[in-house]
Design an enzyme around this catalytic site. Structure first.
Site, PDB file in Angstrom:
ATOM      1  N   SER A 169       4.436  -2.562  -3.252  1.00  0.00           N
ATOM      2  CA  SER A 169       3.234  -1.862  -2.201  1.00  0.00           C
ATOM      3  C   SER A 169       3.444  -0.474  -2.269  1.00  0.00           C
ATOM      4  O   SER A 169       3.596   0.566  -2.836  1.00  0.00           O
ATOM      5  CB  SER A 169       2.771  -2.053  -1.163  1.00  0.00           C
ATOM      6  OG  SER A 169       3.047  -3.327  -1.170  1.00  0.00           O
TER       7      SER A 169
ATOM      8  N   ARG B 177       8.495   0.191   8.597  1.00  0.00           N
ATOM      9  CA  ARG B 177       8.229   0.466   7.464  1.00  0.00           C
ATOM     10  C   ARG B 177       9.368   2.296   7.470  1.00  0.00           C
ATOM     11  O   ARG B 177       8.916   2.677   6.423  1.00  0.00           O
ATOM     12  CB  ARG B 177       7.065   1.019   6.338  1.00  0.00           C
ATOM     13  CG  ARG B 177       6.002  -0.945   6.088  1.00  0.00           C
ATOM     14  CD  ARG B 177       7.349  -1.421   5.457  1.00  0.00           C
ATOM     15  NE  ARG B 177       6.774  -3.135   5.652  1.00  0.00           N
ATOM     16  CZ  ARG B 177       6.921  -3.649   6.299  1.00  0.00           C
ATOM     17  NH1 ARG B 177       7.151  -3.930   7.143  1.00  0.00           N
ATOM     18  NH2 ARG B 177       6.378  -5.114   5.884  1.00  0.00           N
TER      19      ARG B 177
ATOM     20  N   GLU C 275       3.848   3.826   0.516  1.00  0.00           N
ATOM     21  CA  GLU C 275       4.401   3.903   0.511  1.00  0.00           C
ATOM     22  C   GLU C 275       6.221   3.730  -0.295  1.00  0.00           C
ATOM     23  O   GLU C 275       7.394   4.162  -0.004  1.00  0.00           O
ATOM     24  CB  GLU C 275       4.393   2.541   1.040  1.00  0.00           C
ATOM     25  CG  GLU C 275       5.628   1.517   1.789  1.00  0.00           C
ATOM     26  CD  GLU C 275       5.317   0.086   1.740  1.00  0.00           C
ATOM     27  OE1 GLU C 275       5.899  -1.128   1.350  1.00  0.00           O
ATOM     28  OE2 GLU C 275       3.958  -0.565   2.454  1.00  0.00           O
TER      29      GLU C 275
END
Length: 303
Positions: free
Chosen positions: A225, A174, A295
């Protein structure tokens, strides 16, 4: 400010708005105004916008489709540039595609599956744009952007543009080089796909899309998320174990469907979401000694 607005409008770069509420441009549907909001009509117009921004020494940032983004209630000072219509071009050359940063990732995954091109099936349920997906190395179902990217056309903080190879992007979980080491945004990308049986590709992609619908609360405004998975743990599972599903502060609530999602019940402020994030992090650390990291990208009244 007025002088910059006038320059942008005179240059005919695309849509130019003053004090535009960013709640209109995020999937969480929260966020205060941008002093100046620009949606360039093509890459040349983006370059011209950057010239004007830099000449006037304005602060600036780029957004895509507004998923994975939490804008504070005070909004963003300076110029916000949205990569959307006009920077959503697509060229298919055999198994290789060139696509604009403003192109919808879900739309792209669907279109490529129908052509029998494999590689983007994992993205069938990921909201957001190609540019944002490259920026954060978006992934799901055991794959991510790093597996298919050949190179990316990047707009850097100083206004310059450059192509970076997959290796130069320094992808990891990520993350990419664009987040901290060399801050920038992806304007367009070249992906390497693979021709496979069309029906197989379509079925795999649809299965991934259905899984997302069944397990994630996209019927409510949300940003995707909220936390990175603190591997080997999963953020959603830790939040559920802590009994936080359904916990609410103001108009922001932990989804009862998936613990790693915060939904806007209809009247949430960004402040509610921030308070809820802090509460979740504190609770998870106290119960499991696991430090959660966000995130979702949080941006406020500064750039």
């Amino acid at each position: 400010m007025k002088e910059v607005l006038d320059q942008l409008r005179m240059a005919d770069v695309g849509k130019v708005l003053e004090n535009e509420p960013l709640a209109n441009h995020t999937t969480m549907k929260v966020g205060g105004p941008a002093d100046i909001f620009v949606e360039p009509k093509d890459i040349e117009s983006l370059k011209k916008t950057m010239e004007i921004v830099k000449q006037n020494r304005m602060k600036w940032r780029v957004i895509g489709r507004g998923s994975n983004l939490l804008v504070m209630d005070e909004g963003i000072r300076g110029v916000v540039i949205k990569l959307g219509k006009g920077i959503d071009h697509l060229e298919v050359n055999g198994e290789q595609i060139r696509v604009g940063g403003g192109y919808s990732l879900i739309t792209l995954a669907t279109a490529m599956s129908r052509k029998g091109l494999s590689g983007l099936e994992f993205a069938g349920g990921i909201p957001g744009s190609v540019g944002g997906a490259v920026f954060m190395n978006a992934g799901a179902h055991g794959s991510d952007i790093s597996n298919i990217l050949v190179k990316a056309h990047i707009l850097f903080e100083d206004g310059t543009m450059e192509w970076l190879t997959n290796e130069e992007m320094e992808f990891s979980y990520r993350t990419s080089i664009l987040q901290q080491k060399r801050p920038g945004l992806c304007v367009e990308a070249i992906f390497q796909l693979k021709a496979l049986d069309r029906q197989t590709v379509v079925e795999t992609m649809q299965k991934n899309k259905d899984y997302r619908k069944e397990t994630q609360p996209w019927n409510y405004p949300c940003a995707g998320s909220i936390f990175r998975n603190p591997l080997p743990h999963y953020a959603g599972q830790l939040i559920e174990k802590a009994g936080l599903k359904g916990y609410q502060i103001g108009g922001a609530k932990v989804s009862e469907m998936h613990g790693n999602f915060i939904v806007n019940t209809g009247n949430a402020k960004a402040e509610d979401v921030i308070h809820l994030i802090h509460y979740i992090k504190k609770t998870i650390y106290e119960k499991f000694q696991v430090q959660l990291e966000t995130e979702v990208e949080i941006v406020g009244n500064h750039l």
